[in-house]
Motif scaffolding. Structure first.
Motif, short mmCIF file in Angstrom:
data_model
loop_
_atom_site.label_atom_id
_atom_site.label_comp_id
_atom_site.label_asym_id
_atom_site.label_seq_id
_atom_site.Cartn_x
_atom_site.Cartn_y
_atom_site.Cartn_z
N GLU A 47 -7.61 -2.61 -3.89
CA GLU A 47 -6.43 -1.97 -4.33
C GLU A 47 -6.83 -1.94 -5.89
OE1 GLU A 47 -2.40 -2.46 -2.71
OE2 GLU A 47 -3.37 -4.47 -1.72
N GLU A 48 -7.43 -2.97 -6.47
CA GLU A 48 -7.97 -3.04 -7.83
C GLU A 48 -8.85 -1.87 -7.96
OE1 GLU A 48 -10.21 -5.72 -11.07
OE2 GLU A 48 -8.94 -6.70 -9.48
N HIS A 49 -9.74 -1.68 -7.38
CA HIS A 49 -10.92 -0.68 -7.63
C HIS A 49 -10.54 0.59 -7.16
CE1 HIS A 49 -13.37 -4.27 -8.20
NE2 HIS A 49 -13.36 -4.67 -7.04
N TYR A 50 -9.93 0.81 -6.14
CA TYR A 50 -9.64 2.21 -5.52
C TYR A 50 -8.22 2.57 -5.49
CZ TYR A 50 -14.17 1.01 -3.48
OH TYR A 50 -15.71 0.94 -3.42
N GLY A 51 -7.27 1.84 -5.81
CA GLY A 51 -5.96 2.18 -5.69
C GLY A 51 -5.24 1.95 -4.31
N MET A 52 -6.01 1.52 -3.33
CA MET A 52 -5.72 1.33 -1.90
C MET A 52 -6.30 0.22 -1.25
SD MET A 52 -7.48 4.93 -0.20
CE MET A 52 -9.26 4.86 -0.53
N ALA A 53 -5.74 -0.40 -0.22
CA ALA A 53 -6.26 -1.51 0.50
C ALA A 53 -7.69 -0.84 1.54
CB ALA A 53 -5.15 -2.10 1.43
N TRP A 54 -8.44 -1.84 1.70
CA TRP A 54 -9.77 -1.33 2.46
C TRP A 54 -10.17 -2.55 3.04
CZ3 TRP A 54 -13.30 2.83 0.54
CH2 TRP A 54 -14.43 2.75 1.55
N PRO A 55 -9.45 -3.01 4.08
CA PRO A 55 -9.70 -4.12 5.13
C PRO A 55 -10.67 -3.69 5.92
CG PRO A 55 -7.61 -2.89 6.05
CD PRO A 55 -8.10 -2.23 4.50
N VAL A 56 -11.80 -4.70 5.80
CA VAL A 56 -13.02 -4.50 6.67
C VAL A 56 -12.88 -4.66 8.00
CG1 VAL A 56 -15.39 -5.34 7.07
CG2 VAL A 56 -14.57 -4.89 4.73
N ARG A 57 -13.07 -3.72 8.93
CA ARG A 57 -12.65 -4.02 10.51
C ARG A 57 -13.38 -4.88 11.09
NH1 ARG A 57 -9.22 -0.65 13.89
NH2 ARG A 57 -9.28 -1.66 15.87
N LYS A 173 -16.19 7.99 -8.93
CA LYS A 173 -17.28 8.60 -9.96
C LYS A 173 -18.05 7.79 -10.70
CE LYS A 173 -18.01 12.71 -13.04
NZ LYS A 173 -17.29 13.80 -13.80
N GLY A 174 -19.69 8.00 -10.66
CA GLY A 174 -20.31 7.02 -11.44
C GLY A 174 -21.10 7.93 -12.51
N ALA A 175 -21.85 7.04 -13.42
CA ALA A 175 -22.51 7.66 -14.49
C ALA A 175 -23.57 9.06 -13.91
CB ALA A 175 -23.25 6.64 -15.41
N TYR A 176 -24.17 8.63 -12.87
CA TYR A 176 -25.18 9.72 -12.56
C TYR A 176 -24.96 9.95 -11.11
CZ TYR A 176 -27.47 7.34 -16.35
OH TYR A 176 -27.94 7.07 -17.63
N THR A 177 -23.59 10.21 -10.66
CA THR A 177 -23.17 10.89 -9.57
C THR A 177 -23.01 12.41 -9.53
OG1 THR A 177 -20.91 10.41 -9.66
CG2 THR A 177 -22.26 8.68 -8.37
N GLY A 178 -23.00 13.03 -8.40
CA GLY A 178 -22.88 14.40 -8.50
C GLY A 178 -24.02 15.11 -7.87
N LEU A 179 -23.93 16.04 -6.73
CA LEU A 179 -24.70 16.72 -6.22
C LEU A 179 -25.64 17.60 -6.92
CD1 LEU A 179 -23.26 15.27 -3.81
CD2 LEU A 179 -23.58 17.53 -2.46
N ARG A 180 -25.13 18.20 -7.84
CA ARG A 180 -25.66 19.10 -8.63
C ARG A 180 -26.89 18.19 -9.69
NH1 ARG A 180 -21.10 21.45 -7.53
NH2 ARG A 180 -20.88 23.61 -7.57
N LEU A 181 -26.60 17.18 -9.98
CA LEU A 181 -27.59 16.19 -10.68
C LEU A 181 -28.69 16.04 -9.73
CD1 LEU A 181 -27.03 13.25 -13.04
CD2 LEU A 181 -28.44 13.24 -11.37
N PHE A 182 -28.46 15.47 -8.59
CA PHE A 182 -29.20 15.27 -7.58
C PHE A 182 -30.29 16.45 -7.33
CE2 PHE A 182 -31.46 13.66 -3.83
CZ PHE A 182 -31.85 12.60 -4.32
N GLU A 183 -29.78 17.77 -7.38
CA GLU A 183 -30.36 18.89 -6.94
C GLU A 183 -31.85 19.00 -7.61
OE1 GLU A 183 -30.17 23.81 -6.14
OE2 GLU A 183 -28.74 22.51 -7.25
N GLU A 184 -31.70 18.31 -8.93
CA GLU A 184 -32.99 18.28 -9.66
C GLU A 184 -34.11 17.68 -9.15
OE1 GLU A 184 -32.28 17.38 -13.88
OE2 GLU A 184 -30.05 18.13 -13.92
#
Length: 298
Positions: A47-57, A173-184
């Protein structure tokens, strides 16, 4: 059988009715216990990181998780590992190779990080029989174009071994995420066998553009089209049109055990796509077994 299994208990009969001898999951995770504990601790603070709960099933012991997959009818799987800092990749790769030696359903996997040892780690893993690699650009917070990795991408392309890459912006989003960047990377290494984790969410349309341009680009189904992610990552309106264009370039991935819903939920989503007359059971057999089995050489 297009409706999908209503629960985990129904999975074995469902896949048997499809005429396949089990599932092949190219994207799930087993990690050394100290690392897995830290991953789960991170999700505890979702909830702190994503704004929603993520209970590991499926938060159970390693042995129980292996038995759970067997009970579902998962015949083969790629236990993916990934580092978040220098000095981890070789250790995690050694652990993953050892894990595959003692778990018959697991294929040998490896990982890497932009550091001077990257090429030797990957070369060593390939010689040891690794059949799949994982690169997590978001968690690792590294530039995949780093010159320390150029030899890695080249070695994997030459070997024809698939690499599952989380390079999309989701869930953060991360500093180097994005498919256009990875296309390189693909421009330099067009023969790379690339599996876009999470179908490149949220850039799903561009993921299919890459599939059109590069014949060895695949998309995995991990967390795609389930209610949990549809809230913020809706499928393109022409989703089944895209699938019909590339029915043999989509592979089963689930993110087990770190999912906040049942394993059957992902299968239900995939079955829902197959309701399109252009897809049907042949598509299900390809996604759930044939295509990932081909990629993993099982």
């Amino acid at each position: 059988m297009i409706h999908g299994p209503a629960s985990d208990a129904e999975i074995p009969d469902w896949i048997s009715a499809l005429g396949i001898d089990g599932l092949v999951d190219i994207h799930l995770h087993f990690l050394p216990k100290p690392v897995m504990d830290k991953v789960w601790a991170y999700f505890d603070q979702a909830e702190e990181h994503y704004g929603m709960a993520w209970p590991v099933r499926y938060r159970t012991s390693e042995e129980e998780r292996i038995e759970t997959l067997r009970s579902f009818g998962v015949r083969k799987f790629a236990p993916l590992v990934y580092p978040h800092k220098p000095g981890m990749a070789e250790w995690l790769t050694s652990w993953a190779l050892e894990f595959a030696e003692r778990v018959p359903e697991a294929v040998p996997t490896g990982t890497f990080y932009p550091e001077p040892s990257a090429v030797s780690v990957v070369d060593g893993a390939l010689r040891a029989g690794a059949r799949c690699f994982k690169a997590h650009v978001q968690v690792g917070a590294y530039d995949p174009r780093d010159e320390l990795l150029d030899g890695v991408w080249g070695a994997l392309a030459d070997a024809g071994v698939p690499v599952v890459v989380h390079c999309g912006h989701g869930p953060l989003k991360g500093a180097y995420t994005g498919l256009r960047l990875f296309e390189e990377i693909l421009v330099r290494h067009p023969e790379l066998t690339l599996v876009l984790a999470h179908a490149g969410m949220p850039e799903i349309d561009f993921a299919f553009e890459l599939a059109r341009k590069y014949p060895r680009v695949y998309l995995d189904t991990t967390m795609v089209g389930v209610e949990f992610t549809l809230r913020g990552n809706p499928l393109p309106p022409d989703w089944t049109d895209l699938l019909a264009e590339f029915p043999d370039r989509v592979v089963l991935g689930t993110d087990f055990p770190n999912i906040p819903y049942s394993y059957a939920t992902q299968l239900q989503a995939i079955a829902g796509w197959a309701a399109d007359d252009r897809l049907g059971e042949p598509f299900l057999r390809a996604v759930l077994h044939d295509t990932p089995a081909k990629l993993l050489s099982v």
